[in-house]
Each structure stands twice: as structure tokens, then as C-alpha cells.
Design an enzyme around this catalytic site. Structure first.
Site, PDB file in Angstrom:
ATOM      1  N   HIS A  76      -3.011   7.889   6.367  1.00 36.05           N
ATOM      2  CA  HIS A  76      -3.236   6.602   5.697  1.00 36.05           C
ATOM      3  C   HIS A  76      -4.619   6.086   6.073  1.00 36.05           C
ATOM      4  O   HIS A  76      -5.383   5.670   5.211  1.00 36.05           O
ATOM      5  CB  HIS A  76      -2.150   5.612   6.101  1.00 36.05           C
ATOM      6  CG  HIS A  76      -2.164   4.342   5.321  1.00 36.05           C
ATOM      7  ND1 HIS A  76      -2.126   4.313   3.948  1.00 36.05           N
ATOM      8  CD2 HIS A  76      -2.216   3.037   5.715  1.00 36.05           C
ATOM      9  CE1 HIS A  76      -2.139   3.055   3.525  1.00 36.05           C
ATOM     10  NE2 HIS A  76      -2.199   2.267   4.572  1.00 36.05           N
ATOM     11  N   HIS A 113      -9.864   1.640   0.136  1.00 32.14           N
ATOM     12  CA  HIS A 113      -8.400   1.525   0.140  1.00 32.14           C
ATOM     13  C   HIS A 113      -7.972   1.004  -1.224  1.00 32.14           C
ATOM     14  O   HIS A 113      -8.203  -0.158  -1.566  1.00 32.14           O
ATOM     15  CB  HIS A 113      -7.958   0.581   1.254  1.00 32.14           C
ATOM     16  CG  HIS A 113      -6.481   0.592   1.492  1.00 32.14           C
ATOM     17  ND1 HIS A 113      -5.590   1.182   0.621  1.00 32.14           N
ATOM     18  CD2 HIS A 113      -5.723   0.066   2.490  1.00 32.14           C
ATOM     19  CE1 HIS A 113      -4.361   1.034   1.085  1.00 32.14           C
ATOM     20  NE2 HIS A 113      -4.421   0.366   2.222  1.00 32.14           N
ATOM     21  N   CYS A 129       0.801  -1.226   0.000  1.00 29.74           N
ATOM     22  CA  CYS A 129       0.000   0.000   0.000  1.00 29.74           C
ATOM     23  C   CYS A 129       0.837   1.281   0.000  1.00 29.74           C
ATOM     24  O   CYS A 129       0.281   2.376  -0.065  1.00 29.74           O
ATOM     25  CB  CYS A 129      -0.953  -0.007   1.180  1.00 29.74           C
ATOM     26  SG  CYS A 129      -1.924  -1.535   1.262  1.00 29.74           S
TER      27      CYS A 129
END
Length: 400
Positions: free
Chosen positions: A293, A329, A160
């Protein structure tokens, strides 16, 4: 103080918009893109929610004038975003300067390779999709689509934090003189493989994700393509380019704690933020907003919250929010999506809301920004943390 690298173009497609302007409009109007799955046949369809782009591959191929069933979804999304970024930068000849493409992905061509996997030993009819599984295939297809020839091209897959690392590498190569221009970002499509994998980890939510909320249940997977054009001072001067913002700082670190979890005290995140601040030549007090995040998983939000407290000091953390409640996400693309959102925030002096927040976490008194807020912004810190402890931080600024 470190001189930043200029951002001259941006392109994005996500669950909240098919281009940069649509994404910004959704962010300031509170329009989330989270829904049930419609494009993928999965036994989990009624159990989870995702950030899905509703246009089909076939529709995209017509739009891009690509042969039918020739591309998996990841390169398609990447081509759309890269072309928008180049158009905004006003680049008609991509090969007129030393140009690199640094793309990122976790999924690669998975959505097509898993579709044709069972035919693998029986037929060669869809061999291109089996062979297109690997991460670099999407990069090559994007390069072909934008006409990039005989230049630097690479793929980053650090979970990620991938797109953040792509942006970092592009900025470093421009600073070192290895490249004059870099197209940086990434692309990831939803697939059964990722849905099943994250379901196995038990970190998917069956409802809208709630970053930094005490009752957060997990993340919503999303899909997106996002690219930025970075250019050297030489190009800016010669071509009289309009500069949107600057990549002023960056840092990468690994807390070496666990394969999928961050350390509870955010050790890797702290190191990444410290490095980014050092490269930018900034003190923590100069950061105006943190694009967190904020995955809405129990582990990430606790770890990142503690890391922010360690960097800024308790009671001194600037306004922060996670935009993953809008897009889901987007895995490898998250750092690119949020870098673009950071540039838009700087241009408009607006902080985005952290959707769905209701209950503060019991471990600390951090409260994310829950409404759109107008504020003079000069420096935005954007975090991207990946599996394996790979933590990356970017600092996007108005001035070099």
C-alpha cells in the site's frame, strides 16, 4: 486449494499513462507522474504535489463523444478505463452473459458539484452536477457508456480499499454463480474537497512522496480510473478467452483502531493478508512479490512494515515496493490500479522500483526494491488499506 477467478481484460488511465501499455512503460522506465497542480484552482497549488492527469474534461468529452459539460471527471476516467478493459477482453456484447459492474469511488462527482455549489439556490442550470455528487452517479454513467442493461450494479466506498473490495466482491459473486462476468475497479478525480481534507489531516507532501523512507513527509494525492474484467470458467471455455491472470485470494478485515490511522502493529493488515492467503491456499513463502500500500505517511509505512514482518517473519519478507511514488495515492482506485500493475508484473516477470527511497526506517530493517528487477513471479500479494481501518488484500496469480 481455491480455484481462482480469471482476469481477461484491463483498462487504466493515470498520471503515468492513458492506457495499460503506457502505464507499464512508465513503471519500468522509472517515469513518475507527480507534479504541481494545474487543473484545479486552489490556495494549496504551490504547497503540494499530485499525480494529475493532464488532459482536461473538455478534451475527454470530445474524445468520448459526450455532450459538453455533461460529466464530472470521475465517470469520465472510469468510462475510459472500462472501455479499454472490455476491448482487451474482446467483449462485443456486454449483455450476452450475466454481467455486473462493481465500481468504487470516494470523490464521486465532487469536482463539478463543488464548482456549481454556490449557484445551487439561485439557478437550476447545472442541477445535473449537484445531483451527480453521490458515489453511485459515476457507476450509473459508466454503465450507460458501456451499454450495460438490467444487470447487477453497485458502488463500493470504503476509502482507499474500495477498488480492492470491488474486485473481491466480483470474484466472490462469480464463484457463487451469481454472475458470469464482473467489471470491477473504480475511479476517482482530484478535487478541492479532497485536497483540503487531506491538507487538514497534515499528511500531504510538498515534494515527491518517498514510501518506506525514514524521512517520508506524506502522500501525493492522485487521480485515476482502473477496471478489470473477471469472467467465469464457463465463459473462458465457451469463448476461448485468453486469461491474463487469476484473482486467487482475497481478504478484508478492520482493525477498529482509529478513524484515519492504522494500528501501529498492523493488526487489520495482518488479518487481511492471513485471510487472502487462506482463500488462495498458499503459504507466505509462496508469495514472490508484495505490491505494498505504501502511502509514504509515517503511520501507514510503519504499520504495514510491521504487518509484513508478522506475516512473513523477520528477515523473510519477499521483495516489495510501492508504486504510489509513480501515480500518487489514487484513493478509492488504488486497489484497482495496483491489481493491474500486479498482472503486468506477472506477465513480464518484473518487479517495479520503489522510487525516491534513500534512508531505511529506524523501526526495522526492511528495504524496498529500488530498481526494476527480473524475477520469475507466480503469486503477487497486493495491499490496500483504507480510513476507518478497512484493510484489504488481493493475491493475483499466474495459474488458477
Amino acid at each position: 486449494m481455491s480455484k481462482g477467478v480469471a482476469i481477461t481484460g484491463m483498462g487504466i488511465i493515470s498520471a503515468i499513462g492513458n492506457n495499460v501499455q503506457q502505464n507499464y512503460n512508465s513503471l519500468i522506465s522509472g517515469k513518475a507522474g507527480i507534479s504541481k497542480i494545474t487543473h484545479i484552482e486552489t490556495i494549496h497549488a504551490n504547497e503540494i504535489m499530485v499525480g494529475e492527469i493532464k488532459t482536461t474534461n473538455a478534451e475527454f468529452e470530445k474524445q468520448l463523444d459526450l455532450p459538453e459539460n455533461s460529466h464530472s471527471r470521475s465517470p469520465i476516467l472510469g468510462i475510459i478505463a472500462a472501455k479499454e478493459a472490455l476491448a482487451q477482453a474482446g467483449i462485443s456484447d456486454i449483455n450476452d452473459y450475466k454481467t455486473g459492474l462493481i465500481s468504487s469511488t470516494t470523490v464521486g462527482g465532487m469536482d463539478k458539484s463543488e464548482q456549481y455549489f454556490h449557484e445551487y439556490f439561485e439557478s437550476n442550470n447545472n442541477w445535473q452536477h449537484i445531483n451527480g455528487l453521490h458515489a453511485g452517479d459515476s457507476t450509473k454513467k459508466i454503465a450507460d457508456a458501456i451499454g450495460l442493461k438490467e444487470s447487477f450494479m453497485t458502488t463500493i466506498s470504503t476509502a482507499c480499499s474500495s477498488a480492492a473490495n470491488a474486485i473481491m466482491l466480483g470474484a466472490r459473486m462469480i464463484k457463487s454463480g451469481k454472475l458470469d462476468r464482473a467489471i470491477v475497479g473504480g475511479t476517482d478525480a482530484l478535487s478541492k474537497f479532497t485536497i483540503n481534507g487531506f491538507k487538514t489531516l497534515m499528511i500531504l507532501s510538498d515534494t515527491y512522496n518517498t514510501p518506506f523512507d525514514e524521512n517520508r513527509k506524506g502522500l501525493n494525492l492522485g487521480e485515476a480510473g482502473a477496471f478489470l474484467v473477471l469472467e467465469s470458467d464457463n465463459i473462458i471455455e465457451k469463448e476461448n478467452r485468453e486469461v491474463l491472470a487469476y484473482v486467487k485470494g482475497y481478504g478484508n478485515a478492520n482493525d477498529a483502531f482509529h478513524q484515519t490511522a492504522s494500528s501501529e502493529n498492523g493488526n487489520g493488515a495482518v488479518l487481511a493478508m492471513e485471510k487472502a492467503l487462506k482463500v488462495a491456499g498458499l503459504n507466505p513463502v509462496e508469495i514472490d512479490y508484495v505490491n505494498a500500500h505504501g502511502t509514504a505517511t509515517p503511520n501507514n509505512d510503519l504499520s504495514e512494515g510491521r504487518a509484513m514482518q508478522r506475516i512473513f517473519g523477520e528477515g523473510k519478507v519477499p521483495e516489495f515496493s510501492s508504486t504510489k511514488a509513480f501515480t500518487g495515492h489514487t484513493l478509492a482506485v488504488a486497489g484497482g490500479v495496483e491489481a493491474i500493475y500486479s498482472v503486468l508484473a506477472l506477465q513480464n516477470n518484473r518487479i517495479y522500483p520503489n522510487l525516491n527511497f534513500k534512508t531505511p526506517m529506524k523501526e526495522f530493517d526492511l528495504l524496498p526494491q529500488t530498481e526494476v528487477k527480473e524475477k520469475e513471479l507466480n503469486h503477487i500479494l497486493s495491499n490496500s488499506f483504507g480510513f476507518g481501518g478497512n484493510c484489504s488484500t488481493l493475491i493475483i496469480s499466474k495459474e488458477a
